[in-house]
Design a protein around this motif. Structure first.
Motif, PDB file in Angstrom:
ATOM      1  N   ARG A 112      41.378  54.923 -10.358  1.00 27.17           N
ATOM      2  CA  ARG A 112      41.778  53.792 -11.208  1.00 27.17           C
ATOM      3  C   ARG A 112      42.091  54.232 -12.637  1.00 27.17           C
ATOM      4  O   ARG A 112      43.006  53.708 -13.264  1.00 27.17           O
ATOM      5  N   VAL A 113      41.341  55.207 -13.152  1.00 28.78           N
ATOM      6  CA  VAL A 113      41.560  55.671 -14.522  1.00 28.78           C
ATOM      7  C   VAL A 113      42.402  56.937 -14.579  1.00 28.78           C
ATOM      8  O   VAL A 113      42.581  57.514 -15.637  1.00 28.78           O
ATOM      9  N   GLY A 114      42.903  57.393 -13.422  1.00 26.85           N
ATOM     10  CA  GLY A 114      43.780  58.554 -13.398  1.00 26.85           C
ATOM     11  C   GLY A 114      43.070  59.889 -13.396  1.00 26.85           C
ATOM     12  O   GLY A 114      43.675  60.911 -13.696  1.00 26.85           O
ATOM     13  N   ALA A 115      41.789  59.914 -13.050  1.00 24.13           N
ATOM     14  CA  ALA A 115      41.035  61.169 -12.990  1.00 24.13           C
ATOM     15  C   ALA A 115      41.056  61.716 -11.564  1.00 24.13           C
ATOM     16  O   ALA A 115      41.431  61.019 -10.630  1.00 24.13           O
ATOM     17  N   ASP A 116      40.635  62.966 -11.424  1.00 19.90           N
ATOM     18  CA  ASP A 116      40.539  63.559 -10.093  1.00 19.90           C
ATOM     19  C   ASP A 116      39.446  62.850  -9.300  1.00 19.90           C
ATOM     20  O   ASP A 116      38.326  62.714  -9.784  1.00 19.90           O
ATOM     21  N   PRO A 117      39.748  62.436  -8.079  1.00 27.70           N
ATOM     22  CA  PRO A 117      38.747  61.706  -7.287  1.00 27.70           C
ATOM     23  C   PRO A 117      37.780  62.622  -6.559  1.00 27.70           C
ATOM     24  O   PRO A 117      37.645  62.568  -5.357  1.00 27.70           O
ATOM     25  N   ARG A 118      37.119  63.486  -7.285  1.00 26.58           N
ATOM     26  CA  ARG A 118      36.159  64.380  -6.639  1.00 26.58           C
ATOM     27  C   ARG A 118      34.830  64.292  -7.367  1.00 26.58           C
ATOM     28  O   ARG A 118      34.753  64.412  -8.583  1.00 26.58           O
ATOM     29  N   GLY A 119      33.802  64.067  -6.632  1.00 26.33           N
ATOM     30  CA  GLY A 119      32.470  63.985  -7.204  1.00 26.33           C
ATOM     31  C   GLY A 119      32.247  62.715  -8.001  1.00 26.33           C
ATOM     32  O   GLY A 119      33.175  61.975  -8.304  1.00 26.33           O
ATOM     33  N   ILE A 120      30.986  62.457  -8.303  1.00 30.26           N
ATOM     34  CA  ILE A 120      30.666  61.243  -9.054  1.00 30.26           C
ATOM     35  C   ILE A 120      29.854  61.552 -10.307  1.00 30.26           C
ATOM     36  O   ILE A 120      29.357  60.649 -10.948  1.00 30.26           O
ATOM     37  N   ARG A 121      29.726  62.830 -10.651  1.00 29.26           N
ATOM     38  CA  ARG A 121      28.907  63.187 -11.816  1.00 29.26           C
ATOM     39  C   ARG A 121      29.430  62.564 -13.095  1.00 29.26           C
ATOM     40  O   ARG A 121      28.674  62.190 -13.973  1.00 29.26           O
ATOM     41  N   HIS A 122      30.734  62.449 -13.220  1.00 29.65           N
ATOM     42  CA  HIS A 122      31.323  61.946 -14.457  1.00 29.65           C
ATOM     43  C   HIS A 122      31.746  60.488 -14.334  1.00 29.65           C
ATOM     44  O   HIS A 122      32.564  60.009 -15.102  1.00 29.65           O
ATOM     45  N   LEU A 123      31.177  59.794 -13.380  1.00 30.38           N
ATOM     46  CA  LEU A 123      31.560  58.407 -13.134  1.00 30.38           C
ATOM     47  C   LEU A 123      31.232  57.508 -14.329  1.00 30.38           C
ATOM     48  O   LEU A 123      31.994  56.615 -14.673  1.00 30.38           O
ATOM     49  N   ARG A 124      30.117  57.767 -14.974  1.00 30.91           N
ATOM     50  CA  ARG A 124      29.737  56.957 -16.129  1.00 30.91           C
ATOM     51  C   ARG A 124      30.757  57.119 -17.265  1.00 30.91           C
ATOM     52  O   ARG A 124      31.150  56.166 -17.913  1.00 30.91           O
ATOM     53  N   GLY A 125      31.221  58.332 -17.485  1.00 32.95           N
ATOM     54  CA  GLY A 125      32.253  58.573 -18.497  1.00 32.95           C
ATOM     55  C   GLY A 125      33.572  57.927 -18.124  1.00 32.95           C
ATOM     56  O   GLY A 125      34.305  57.446 -18.985  1.00 32.95           O
ATOM     57  N   LEU A 126      33.883  57.905 -16.835  1.00 35.06           N
ATOM     58  CA  LEU A 126      35.104  57.236 -16.393  1.00 35.06           C
ATOM     59  C   LEU A 126      35.029  55.742 -16.655  1.00 35.06           C
ATOM     60  O   LEU A 126      36.025  55.109 -16.972  1.00 35.06           O
ATOM     61  N   GLY A 127      33.827  55.180 -16.529  1.00 33.13           N
ATOM     62  CA  GLY A 127      33.649  53.754 -16.820  1.00 33.13           C
ATOM     63  C   GLY A 127      33.960  53.443 -18.273  1.00 33.13           C
ATOM     64  O   GLY A 127      34.588  52.437 -18.585  1.00 33.13           O
ATOM     65  N   ARG A 128      33.548  54.330 -19.166  1.00 31.85           N
ATOM     66  CA  ARG A 128      33.866  54.121 -20.586  1.00 31.85           C
ATOM     67  C   ARG A 128      35.367  54.193 -20.818  1.00 31.85           C
ATOM     68  O   ARG A 128      35.924  53.403 -21.565  1.00 31.85           O
ATOM     69  N   THR A 129      36.020  55.136 -20.156  1.00 29.79           N
ATOM     70  CA  THR A 129      37.475  55.254 -20.283  1.00 29.79           C
ATOM     71  C   THR A 129      38.158  53.992 -19.777  1.00 29.79           C
ATOM     72  O   THR A 129      39.076  53.473 -20.403  1.00 29.79           O
ATOM     73  N   TRP A 130      37.697  53.490 -18.644  1.00 34.12           N
ATOM     74  CA  TRP A 130      38.293  52.283 -18.073  1.00 34.12           C
ATOM     75  C   TRP A 130      38.079  51.082 -18.980  1.00 34.12           C
ATOM     76  O   TRP A 130      38.976  50.279 -19.186  1.00 34.12           O
ATOM     77  N   ARG A 131      36.881  50.957 -19.561  1.00 33.87           N
ATOM     78  CA  ARG A 131      36.611  49.819 -20.465  1.00 33.87           C
ATOM     79  C   ARG A 131      37.496  49.886 -21.703  1.00 33.87           C
ATOM     80  O   ARG A 131      37.985  48.868 -22.176  1.00 33.87           O
ATOM     81  N   ARG A 132      37.708  51.097 -22.232  1.00 36.78           N
ATOM     82  CA  ARG A 132      38.595  51.228 -23.388  1.00 36.78           C
ATOM     83  C   ARG A 132      40.012  50.815 -23.041  1.00 36.78           C
ATOM     84  O   ARG A 132      40.676  50.137 -23.807  1.00 36.78           O
ATOM     85  N   ARG A 133      40.488  51.231 -21.874  1.00 35.61           N
ATOM     86  CA  ARG A 133      41.831  50.840 -21.455  1.00 35.61           C
ATOM     87  C   ARG A 133      41.913  49.340 -21.217  1.00 35.61           C
ATOM     88  O   ARG A 133      42.891  48.702 -21.560  1.00 35.61           O
ATOM     89  N   ALA A 134      40.872  48.773 -20.601  1.00 37.99           N
ATOM     90  CA  ALA A 134      40.890  47.344 -20.319  1.00 37.99           C
ATOM     91  C   ALA A 134      40.786  46.526 -21.604  1.00 37.99           C
ATOM     92  O   ALA A 134      41.350  45.432 -21.688  1.00 37.99           O
ATOM     93  N   ALA A 135      40.092  47.039 -22.617  1.00 36.77           N
ATOM     94  CA  ALA A 135      39.967  46.300 -23.878  1.00 36.77           C
ATOM     95  C   ALA A 135      41.309  46.193 -24.585  1.00 36.77           C
ATOM     96  O   ALA A 135      41.593  45.203 -25.255  1.00 36.77           O
ATOM     97  N   GLY A 136      42.163  47.196 -24.418  1.00 34.17           N
ATOM     98  CA  GLY A 136      43.478  47.174 -25.046  1.00 34.17           C
ATOM     99  C   GLY A 136      44.489  46.336 -24.276  1.00 34.17           C
ATOM    100  O   GLY A 136      45.534  45.970 -24.794  1.00 34.17           O
ATOM    101  N   ALA A 137      44.176  46.015 -23.035  1.00 37.41           N
ATOM    102  CA  ALA A 137      45.092  45.243 -22.205  1.00 37.41           C
ATOM    103  C   ALA A 137      44.901  43.753 -22.440  1.00 37.41           C
ATOM    104  O   ALA A 137      43.857  43.298 -22.886  1.00 37.41           O
ATOM    105  N   ALA A 138      45.913  43.001 -22.130  1.00 34.86           N
ATOM    106  CA  ALA A 138      45.833  41.547 -22.253  1.00 34.86           C
ATOM    107  C   ALA A 138      44.932  40.989 -21.156  1.00 34.86           C
ATOM    108  O   ALA A 138      44.906  41.504 -20.047  1.00 34.86           O
ATOM    109  N   PRO A 139      44.179  39.933 -21.456  1.00 36.95           N
ATOM    110  CA  PRO A 139      43.313  39.350 -20.430  1.00 36.95           C
ATOM    111  C   PRO A 139      44.143  38.719 -19.316  1.00 36.95           C
ATOM    112  O   PRO A 139      45.248  38.250 -19.563  1.00 36.95           O
TER     113      PRO A 139
END
Length: 141
Positions: A112-139
């Motif tokens: 969803r955020v355009g990262a490599d879909p391998r492993g889940i160690r960095h999933l929490r960081g991906l969530g922050r990236t997704w929230r930043r992208r979603a905050a800039g998008a229109a509701p």
């Protein structure tokens, strides 16, 4: 393997922190073993250049997610987890949720955020990236 590691010095001393991955990984595989890979390794010693030429022939590729494979199995998995929960098998349910996170939710979130879909160690960081992208998008309307 020990003979190949001798020029590197003593590798028998433990690292200062527990649970730290090894500082050097020695691999004596054949050149064909490196054809399918997700990233390029650092080559420390390649006396005849065969490994470097084999790596140059095929670039690394991230694994792809087969959405149809997930769709075909998802509701079967959910039913399985629900039956475990219904029978009161709580630890089995926790294990199932971990499997679902590793197999479906983690790779889909990474995609969803355009990262490599391998492993889940960095999933929490991906969530922050997704929230930043979603905050800039229109509701959604």
């Amino acid at each position: 393997m020990r003979q190949a590691s001798r020029p590197c010095g003593s590798l028998q001393r433990p690292l200062p922190r527990p649970r730290t991955p090894p500082a050097v990984e020695l691999d004596s595989g054949a050149e064909r073993d490196f054809a399918e890979r997700i990233e390029d390794p650092e080559i420390l010693w390649d006396c005849d250049g065969l490994l470097a030429s084999s790596l140059a022939q095929q670039p690394p590729a991230a694994p792809s997610i087969d959405l149809q494979w997930i769709e075909d199995r998802f509701w079967v998995w959910v039913h399985y987890g629900a039956t475990k929960l219904g029978r009161g098998e709580l630890f089995e349910t926790i294990g199932f949720l971990a499997y679902l996170r590793d197999t479906v939710l983690g790779p889909l979130a990474a995609r969803r955020v355009g990262a490599d879909p391998r492993g889940i160690r960095h999933l929490r960081g991906l969530g922050r990236t997704w929230r930043r992208r979603a905050a800039g998008a229109a509701p959604p309307v």
